[in-house]
Design a protein around this motif. Structure first.
Motif, mmCIF file in Angstrom:
data_model
loop_
_atom_site.group_PDB
_atom_site.id
_atom_site.type_symbol
_atom_site.label_atom_id
_atom_site.label_comp_id
_atom_site.label_asym_id
_atom_site.label_seq_id
_atom_site.Cartn_x
_atom_site.Cartn_y
_atom_site.Cartn_z
ATOM 1 N N SER A 104 -20.433 9.878 -8.837
ATOM 2 C CA SER A 104 -19.777 8.363 -8.170
ATOM 3 C C SER A 104 -18.522 7.671 -7.581
ATOM 4 N N LYS A 105 -18.763 6.343 -7.214
ATOM 5 C CA LYS A 105 -18.041 6.335 -6.356
ATOM 6 C C LYS A 105 -16.263 5.656 -7.316
ATOM 7 N N ILE A 106 -15.756 6.570 -6.897
ATOM 8 C CA ILE A 106 -14.542 5.470 -7.810
ATOM 9 C C ILE A 106 -14.013 4.168 -7.782
ATOM 10 N N GLU A 107 -13.630 3.362 -7.707
ATOM 11 C CA GLU A 107 -13.701 1.825 -7.515
ATOM 12 C C GLU A 107 -12.442 1.699 -8.887
ATOM 13 N N ASP A 108 -11.363 0.944 -8.503
ATOM 14 C CA ASP A 108 -10.523 -0.283 -9.406
ATOM 15 C C ASP A 108 -11.607 -1.593 -10.132
ATOM 16 N N GLU A 109 -11.267 -1.831 -11.190
ATOM 17 C CA GLU A 109 -11.133 -2.245 -12.547
ATOM 18 C C GLU A 109 -12.583 -3.353 -12.376
ATOM 19 N N ASP A 110 -12.196 -4.396 -10.857
ATOM 20 C CA ASP A 110 -13.293 -5.422 -10.044
ATOM 21 C C ASP A 110 -14.042 -4.615 -9.559
ATOM 22 N N ASN A 111 -14.551 -3.514 -9.774
ATOM 23 C CA ASN A 111 -15.262 -2.907 -8.949
ATOM 24 C C ASN A 111 -15.318 -2.826 -7.406
ATOM 25 N N ASN A 112 -13.947 -2.854 -6.783
ATOM 26 C CA ASN A 112 -13.808 -2.819 -5.604
ATOM 27 C C ASN A 112 -12.680 -2.133 -5.026
ATOM 28 N N PRO A 113 -12.702 -1.415 -3.718
ATOM 29 C CA PRO A 113 -12.461 0.147 -3.223
ATOM 30 C C PRO A 113 -10.330 -0.082 -3.609
ATOM 31 N N LEU A 114 -10.021 1.377 -3.927
ATOM 32 C CA LEU A 114 -9.304 1.592 -4.440
ATOM 33 C C LEU A 114 -7.835 0.993 -3.437
ATOM 34 N N GLN A 115 -6.623 -0.048 -4.390
ATOM 35 C CA GLN A 115 -5.826 0.308 -2.787
ATOM 36 C C GLN A 115 -4.235 0.821 -3.673
ATOM 37 N N ILE A 116 -3.587 1.113 -3.128
ATOM 38 C CA ILE A 116 -2.018 1.896 -2.831
ATOM 39 C C ILE A 116 -0.970 0.648 -2.766
ATOM 40 N N LEU A 117 -0.332 0.795 -2.947
ATOM 41 C CA LEU A 117 0.616 -0.618 -2.559
ATOM 42 C C LEU A 117 2.174 0.403 -2.709
ATOM 43 N N LEU A 118 2.834 -0.092 -1.851
ATOM 44 C CA LEU A 118 4.733 0.441 -1.520
ATOM 45 C C LEU A 118 5.413 -1.097 -2.217
ATOM 46 N N ILE A 119 6.162 -0.346 -3.089
ATOM 47 C CA ILE A 119 6.603 -1.590 -3.563
ATOM 48 C C ILE A 119 8.422 -1.062 -3.679
ATOM 49 N N ASP A 120 9.190 -2.242 -3.691
ATOM 50 C CA ASP A 120 10.436 -2.199 -4.388
ATOM 51 C C ASP A 120 10.607 -2.158 -5.457
ATOM 52 N N THR A 121 11.490 -0.957 -5.858
ATOM 53 C CA THR A 121 11.803 0.092 -7.188
ATOM 54 C C THR A 121 12.285 -1.674 -8.114
ATOM 55 N N LYS A 122 13.386 -2.580 -7.417
ATOM 56 C CA LYS A 122 14.200 -3.084 -8.104
ATOM 57 C C LYS A 122 13.701 -4.280 -8.378
ATOM 58 N N ASN A 123 12.650 -4.873 -7.430
ATOM 59 C CA ASN A 123 11.908 -6.330 -8.073
ATOM 60 C C ASN A 123 11.019 -6.314 -8.193
ATOM 61 N N GLY A 124 9.618 -5.006 -7.797
ATOM 62 C CA GLY A 124 9.007 -4.463 -8.061
ATOM 63 C C GLY A 124 7.194 -5.025 -6.820
ATOM 64 N N LYS A 125 8.208 -5.650 -5.341
ATOM 65 C CA LYS A 125 7.280 -6.370 -5.089
ATOM 66 C C LYS A 125 7.394 -5.082 -3.520
ATOM 67 N N ARG A 126 6.585 -6.204 -2.390
ATOM 68 C CA ARG A 126 5.973 -5.217 -1.613
ATOM 69 C C ARG A 126 7.989 -5.398 -0.374
ATOM 70 N N PRO A 127 8.055 -4.698 0.598
ATOM 71 C CA PRO A 127 9.320 -5.101 1.235
ATOM 72 C C PRO A 127 8.839 -6.805 1.899
ATOM 73 N N LEU A 128 10.096 -7.326 2.347
ATOM 74 C CA LEU A 128 9.656 -7.865 2.879
ATOM 75 C C LEU A 128 10.148 -7.458 4.698
ATOM 76 N N ASN A 129 10.101 -7.249 4.986
ATOM 77 C CA ASN A 129 10.414 -6.465 6.329
ATOM 78 C C ASN A 129 9.002 -5.292 6.217
ATOM 79 N N PRO A 130 8.271 -5.324 7.572
ATOM 80 C CA PRO A 130 6.966 -4.546 7.142
ATOM 81 C C PRO A 130 7.010 -3.046 7.701
ATOM 82 N N LEU A 131 7.089 -1.978 7.844
ATOM 83 C CA LEU A 131 7.316 -0.705 8.218
ATOM 84 C C LEU A 131 7.171 -0.444 9.318
ATOM 85 N N PRO A 132 7.564 -0.086 9.847
ATOM 86 C CA PRO A 132 8.340 0.572 11.131
ATOM 87 C C PRO A 132 7.400 1.284 11.838
#
Length: 469
Positions: A104-132
């Motif tokens: 069976s397809k693995i989904e998140d709790e809202d039955n949407n496709p899984l997503q992985i995020l890159l976050i800053d450990t200092k503030n728990g947010k995604r980087p302000l500047n885009p990756l190169p």
């Protein structure tokens, strides 16, 4: 006259200090040999020195040149990541939808496709500047016992690697689908298809985790971005999904999808014998006569089990469909589970709580007829806003005069239906798709509504001798 030599008691001669000094001095030949050897080494070193200097100079210049080029190619983001191994980490954006079955397809709790995020450990947010540039992220299966309680947030990349679970011998890859995805420049990676091919019962912990890690160009090169992992979970064999309960259930679900009703069990067979095959069938009978439904299930279902089953069934999403049952001088409007939403008597619209005893008795008869001949009812699946006011306890003047936010003033409402033949007796036109709209638009003598959504008249006080089969 030669001096006397001293002898010891045994007759051996004793060395004097002068003899010892003379014997400790090297001979002339030894001195000459050592001098020649030292001169040869010195000459050799002097001859080798220019060559060594040139080689060292070339190697240092080459290393400096390569370092300068690498520094020029390294964007600020890469330098920042390299400077601090704990500045960034991957996370799964939401928990997984459980339970998980093989295939069976693995989904998140809202039955949407899984997503992985890159976050800053200092503030728990995604980087302000885009990756190169985008990066590759590998999705892996981890042992559910990893990491240990003492190192819940403090593991190394080597420990993470050693906790990866591989498929059993002779089996397909444990995880199939999008196991290698791109982490885009905005720091988001989406996983479209992902599924397990094997359950988790064969490892000691009986649990898996999903992990995610950055794929580096060189295996010897350590990743500077911390890995992600989910909470531990059990993966069940897909055969168990055949008996899975649905939360929430749908109207069309088979009745055994409800809690406390097992597939092909005693309750399932009793209900099926009475024509109760779906959740909608059960809810319709529960609305009309819950006592009859309770007796149908028998003494084997305790009061507690009954409450659990009905509570589960009531979480079902009731859609916006309306069913019309016509009589000579009355038309009854029912929702999908046979609740009375309203009725029109001789051109006047009444809410269920406003029926007088005679009207109530007559509607009960019509509802029973509608229940018995449900497949013959006219079904209206129009815009919900054409009759939503009836379900929201709005004042009478707001329903008719104030509904201009939907269809305009009363006169404009009438003009909307001028091309339809309006039946003053039944209160509805011949086209069921627009009947409710026109019925609301042209009925001006509407009584004060008091019914709220979910409180529709359920006819539960039918006499005990009424037969619903």
């Amino acid at each position: 006259m030669a001096g006397k030599r001293l002898r010891d008691a045994s007759g051996h001669e004793l060395d004097t200090k002068e003899d010892k000094r003379m014997r400790s001095l090297p001979s002339l030949s030894t001195i000459i040999r050592e001098a020649v050897k030292a001169q040869s080494v010195q000459n050799f070193c002097m001859a080798l020195e220019p060559l060594l200097r040139r080689v060292v100079k070339e190697e240092v210049e080459h290393a400096l040149f390569q370092g300068a080029r690498a520094l020029q190619r390294s964007p600020p983001m890469q330098i920042q990541v390299a400077e601090s191994s704990s500045s960034f980490k991957l996370i799964f954006s939401k928990p997984l939808s459980l339970p998980i079955f093989t295939g069976s397809k693995i989904e998140d709790e809202d039955n949407n496709p899984l997503q992985i995020l890159l976050i800053d450990t200092k503030n728990g947010k995604r980087p302000l500047n885009p990756l190169p540039s985008s990066m590759k992220v590998e999705i892996v299966v981890l042992d559910g016992d990893f990491p240990s309680e003492n190192h819940h947030e403090d593991w190394t990349s080597e420990e993470f690697k050693n906790s990866i679970i591989r498929e059993r011998t002779g089996k397909r890859p444990l995880l199939i689908g999008d196991v290698l995805v791109n982490l885009l420049r905005d720091g988001i990676a989406s996983i479209g298809e992902l599924a397990f091919t094997d359950n988790s019962s064969w490892i000691r912990s009986r649990n898996f985790r999903l992990g995610a890690r950055i794929v580096m160009a060189s295996k010897e090169e350590p990743s500077m971005i911390r890995e992600a992992m989910t909470e531990p979970f059990v993966v069940k064999d897909h055969r168990g999904e055949l008996y899975r309960k649905h939360h929430p259930p749908t109207l069309g679900d088979e009745v055994w999808r409800l809690e406390k009703i097992g597939k092909d069990g005693a309750f399932h067979k009793r209900l099926a014998a009475k024509g109760i095959k779906t959740v909608q069938d059960l809810l319709k009978l529960w609305v009309l006569d819950p006592h009859h439904l309770r007796e149908m299930l028998g003494a084997g279902m305790s009061d507690r089990m009954w409450e659990v089953t009905i509570s589960h069934a009531r979480t079902c999403n009731i859609d916006d469909k309306i069913y019309l049952h016509r009589a000579s001088n009355c038309t009854v409007l029912l929702n999908p589970i046979c609740q009375v939403m309203g009725a029109v008597f001789d051109g006047l619209t009444y809410w269920p709580t406003q029926f007088n005893p005679m009207q109530k008795s007559y509607v009960e008869q019509l509802v029973l007829e509608a229940y018995r001949h449900w497949d013959r009812l006219e079904e209206v699946d129009g815009p919900y806003n054409t009759y939503s006011a009836l379900l929201q306890n709005e004042p009478a003047q707001q329903v008719v005069m104030g509904s201009s936010r939907y269809l305009g003033h009363e006169e404009s409402m009438r003009r909307e239906c001028k091309n339809w033949e309006f039946n003053q007796v039944g209160g509805l036109v011949s086209n069921p798709q627009v009947e409710i709209s026109c019925w609301m638009q042209t009925t001006t003598k509407i009584q004060q509504p008091t019914v709220q959504q979910g409180d529709a008249y359920d006819m539960s006080d039918l006499s005990s001798d009424t037969t619903l089969s």
